[in-house]
Design a protein around this motif. Sequence first.
Motif, mmCIF file in Angstrom:
data_model
loop_
_atom_site.group_PDB
_atom_site.id
_atom_site.type_symbol
_atom_site.label_atom_id
_atom_site.label_comp_id
_atom_site.label_asym_id
_atom_site.label_seq_id
_atom_site.Cartn_x
_atom_site.Cartn_y
_atom_site.Cartn_z
ATOM 1 N N GLN A 103 7.115 11.344 12.365
ATOM 2 C CA GLN A 103 6.553 11.786 13.636
ATOM 3 C C GLN A 103 5.579 12.934 13.392
ATOM 4 O OE1 GLN A 103 9.177 11.948 17.058
ATOM 5 N NE2 GLN A 103 10.710 10.734 15.974
ATOM 6 N N ASN A 104 4.478 12.568 12.776
ATOM 7 C CA ASN A 104 3.421 13.500 12.419
ATOM 8 C C ASN A 104 2.099 12.749 12.574
ATOM 9 O OD1 ASN A 104 1.459 14.600 10.169
ATOM 10 N ND2 ASN A 104 2.933 16.251 10.530
ATOM 11 N N TYR A 105 1.074 13.458 13.026
ATOM 12 C CA TYR A 105 -0.192 12.768 13.305
ATOM 13 C C TYR A 105 -0.779 12.107 12.061
ATOM 14 C CZ TYR A 105 -2.606 16.851 11.344
ATOM 15 O OH TYR A 105 -3.048 17.849 10.501
ATOM 16 N N TRP A 106 -0.454 12.648 10.871
ATOM 17 C CA TRP A 106 -0.954 12.013 9.656
ATOM 18 C C TRP A 106 -0.403 10.594 9.503
ATOM 19 C CZ3 TRP A 106 -5.069 13.198 7.202
ATOM 20 C CH2 TRP A 106 -5.495 14.522 7.082
ATOM 21 N N MET A 107 0.801 10.356 10.025
ATOM 22 C CA MET A 107 1.390 9.035 9.882
ATOM 23 C C MET A 107 0.778 8.024 10.838
ATOM 24 S SD MET A 107 3.161 9.094 7.321
ATOM 25 C CE MET A 107 3.745 7.427 7.450
ATOM 26 N N VAL A 108 -0.053 8.480 11.757
ATOM 27 C CA VAL A 108 -0.797 7.559 12.603
ATOM 28 C C VAL A 108 -2.059 7.083 11.885
ATOM 29 C CG1 VAL A 108 -1.975 7.287 14.826
ATOM 30 C CG2 VAL A 108 0.091 8.690 14.676
ATOM 31 N N ILE A 109 -2.666 7.961 11.074
ATOM 32 C CA ILE A 109 -3.934 7.608 10.434
ATOM 33 C C ILE A 109 -3.805 7.330 8.941
ATOM 34 C CG2 ILE A 109 -5.320 8.843 12.124
ATOM 35 C CD1 ILE A 109 -5.471 11.196 10.230
ATOM 36 N N HIS A 110 -2.781 7.890 8.283
ATOM 37 C CA HIS A 110 -2.650 7.699 6.835
ATOM 38 C C HIS A 110 -2.307 6.259 6.435
ATOM 39 C CE1 HIS A 110 -0.981 7.809 2.838
ATOM 40 N NE2 HIS A 110 0.260 7.823 3.257
ATOM 41 N N VAL A 150 -11.708 4.166 -0.496
ATOM 42 C CA VAL A 150 -10.727 4.103 0.587
ATOM 43 C C VAL A 150 -9.318 4.361 0.062
ATOM 44 C CG1 VAL A 150 -9.723 2.643 2.363
ATOM 45 C CG2 VAL A 150 -12.171 2.551 1.927
ATOM 46 N N LEU A 151 -8.979 3.777 -1.086
ATOM 47 C CA LEU A 151 -7.642 3.995 -1.632
ATOM 48 C C LEU A 151 -7.464 5.465 -2.014
ATOM 49 C CD1 LEU A 151 -4.930 2.873 -2.431
ATOM 50 C CD2 LEU A 151 -5.895 2.157 -4.627
ATOM 51 N N GLY A 152 -8.499 6.073 -2.601
ATOM 52 C CA GLY A 152 -8.422 7.497 -2.919
ATOM 53 C C GLY A 152 -8.260 8.344 -1.671
ATOM 54 N N THR A 153 -8.979 7.976 -0.601
ATOM 55 C CA THR A 153 -8.845 8.698 0.667
ATOM 56 C C THR A 153 -7.429 8.574 1.207
ATOM 57 O OG1 THR A 153 -11.173 8.268 1.187
ATOM 58 C CG2 THR A 153 -9.749 8.929 3.008
ATOM 59 N N GLY A 154 -6.879 7.373 1.154
ATOM 60 C CA GLY A 154 -5.512 7.167 1.638
ATOM 61 C C GLY A 154 -4.495 7.965 0.854
ATOM 62 N N ILE A 155 -4.674 8.040 -0.462
ATOM 63 C CA ILE A 155 -3.751 8.809 -1.295
ATOM 64 C C ILE A 155 -3.802 10.289 -0.923
ATOM 65 C CG2 ILE A 155 -3.297 9.597 -3.653
ATOM 66 C CD1 ILE A 155 -4.306 6.822 -4.587
#
Length: 814
Positions: free
Chosen positions: A200-207, A251-256
């Motif tokens: 329940q953190n905003y990063w988990m909406v976009i990460h 994109v994968l680097g950004t996601g990491i």
Amino acid sequence: MQYLGEHLLPGRLGHFFALLSFAASFVAVIAYFKATQAKLPEEQNSWRRMGRTAFYIDVAAVFAVLFTILYIVSSRLFEYNFAWEHSSKALKFQYLLACVWEAQEGSFLLWNLWVCVLGLILIRKADKWESPVMTVMSFTQFCIATMIMGIYLFGNKIGLNPFILVRQTEFGMRAPIFSQPDYLSIPQMQDGQGLNALLQNYWMVIHPPVLFLGYSSTVVPFAYAIAGLWKRDFGGWTRAALPWTIFSACVLGTGIMMGSAWAYEALSFGGYWGWDPVENASLVPWLVMVAGLHTQVIYNATGHSLRSTYFFLITQFVLVLYSTFLTRSGILGDLSVHAFVDSGMNVQLASFVLVFLLPAYALFIARYKQIPHIVKEEATDSREFWMFIGSLILFLSAAYIIIFTSLPVINLVREKKVNTDDALFTYNRIEIFIAILIGIFTAFAQYLKYKGTGKGVLMKKLWLPTAVALVVSTLVSIFGGIHYDKYGAGFLAAIHLALFAAVYTVVANAEYIRVGLKGNLRAAGGSVAHIGFGLMLVGILISSSRKQVLSYNTAGVTFSNPDPKQDPLENLTLVKGVRTEMNKYWATYLGNDSLDERSQTRYFHIHFQDKQTADQFDLYPNMMKNTKGQEGGSPNPDKFHYWNRDIFTYISALPPDDNQDTAQFLPQALKLKDTAFYSKGYIILDSVVKDPNNDKYHFSPNDTALMASLTVVSRDSMRYKASPVIFIKDNQPHFLTDTVFAQDLALRFNKITTDQRIELGIKESSEMVPFIALKVLEFPQINILWIGTIIMITGFVMSLLWRRRQAKAKMSVR
């Protein structure tokens, strides 16, 4: 039995679309395979049209599955196991998507959705490579589709059904409440279990969407490589695939790095990277992808390293699949905070890896000797030689990480188990030298020319950035306070050498943009990415080596045991209202408040004051109650940003729950100046104030509030002030209890009696001392890491745009 109140239509539609996706992807695989094998143009076009139609149907079905799940979750249809297990009425709207990919089947759906989007682009852009590339893409979709089918074949479960009802699960079949037709009216079925507190953190909406786009995109370079081997057009695909390789690495680097930011903001291991197995599982494919990107550039420029390019681009996708197996099989469940538990799909997950691994490497080996290869070795003074060496080092680094990450798998088949005493040092002792080598190679390789560089040219161009980097890194080493001695002098020396390599990367690449590229930023994507990488290394080295625990408990006094995984000496206990010395700060625990009772989140107000500068700031770390059956709560950190450091804090232990205090308020009626006794002294009623407005309470004349002003006198003649309040709100009485913690005393203004006396409630309890155990860390120069990340990703984007611009220019010339 006829059950009452169930909404069965959404589930039936959703499952139909899941099966339709499976069938359509199967047809697409066959059609595109036939189109690739066909000799006549008419036959190729016919099969290709069928493949496209099937793929379009597949795309529509996948999106329909997603929308159906979102409808079930948002409508709170808790008869469905997906909604009951992953959502709740208290869940905020922005987390509805997050609860979709909390589930195994939801994350597979997200993966499939991105493959759909990428496939639609490839149909338009792949040109002559469409049929073989889309065969691989469609087969990927076919395999992923099996993960959300949820059917039984010869007694074996194939995939997880996101539309299964709670009563149809193993739990539901055992629970007696589902023998009642109206089970949905039972309180236990009126709400769901909710989203895991850690998510329940905003990063988990976009990460996760970004990370899964990265995972999905890795299949595209893989598909091009397989297409080249399949069609025996061994080098023709590399230019068409290069933008996709850059895109995937970006994109994968950004996601990491988004995951690192999430870990830094929401997890309590105190940092942004802990060599967590799930972190490693995403990093390893990225390292191999970057290695393949560089060898692909080498081949396009010189004709060298084509075999290596095939190997790297095949391996990176196989590693994505292997990482999927590691993180979803339950093997890492006890080792990582964000690995999935065993869902009974281990055989299917292993098959998912093997159906790509075995044919891909078999084809690569069979065609290996046919792949063009320049017999003459690269010159040691050429750019391609050092780029290849750097790629090889990245691959070896990835191999080392994945081997140690796979220890749980290795231990399954070994009688003598392999374990590591210090997991962090297991990785750091090797990766620090990888960073040194990559940093140095990244600094000077671009100054070399392809196929050879004239004598003396390199030193003529490099002496200035080398000297600048040496001076800057030396100054940082001397005056930067880097004295990390936990692993001895040798490791400290490696840190300083890595710092030089990182600074060297930044300075040398910046100088190359100025001198080598004549300031042409459009063509400087690679150099900009290298500058970002160098800054990331600088930020990692300084913030990690100078990370300081501010909450070191020199007194050794604690009210409660913190997390057993924590060092108790690194957790300081703060008593409410008592200013406590914490390294260079004074820290005061001022209290806690629940932001939302339904979400069961408690925020704790900590006030900090710098002892030297008197600067002040407040932090609000919180503890969220777990809803998934775990004991305790999930701490969420808070931090204060200075320009040159972060102060990072989280709760490591909580005060006792209210229900542990069994003492009662004893009523006692007093007139003004009367005295009431308690076990350690007495209490004087000084006055009664209407609608108080002071530093503690703020009421207006329009409010209805009364405050009792009290003096508490202890046996040792110490005097304390207390001021409980009673006020009326919404026609209901409310009480503000005041507490004298030094006397274990709580006082409450109960009421005014009929004879105009004040009734006080007096409670004595040793359980009332409110405290928290707090861990506080300081991360110096952490912003350099995040700035470097942004710059590196920007460099990838610049490089992607430059390559596309070059490709369009060549097409226009033709």
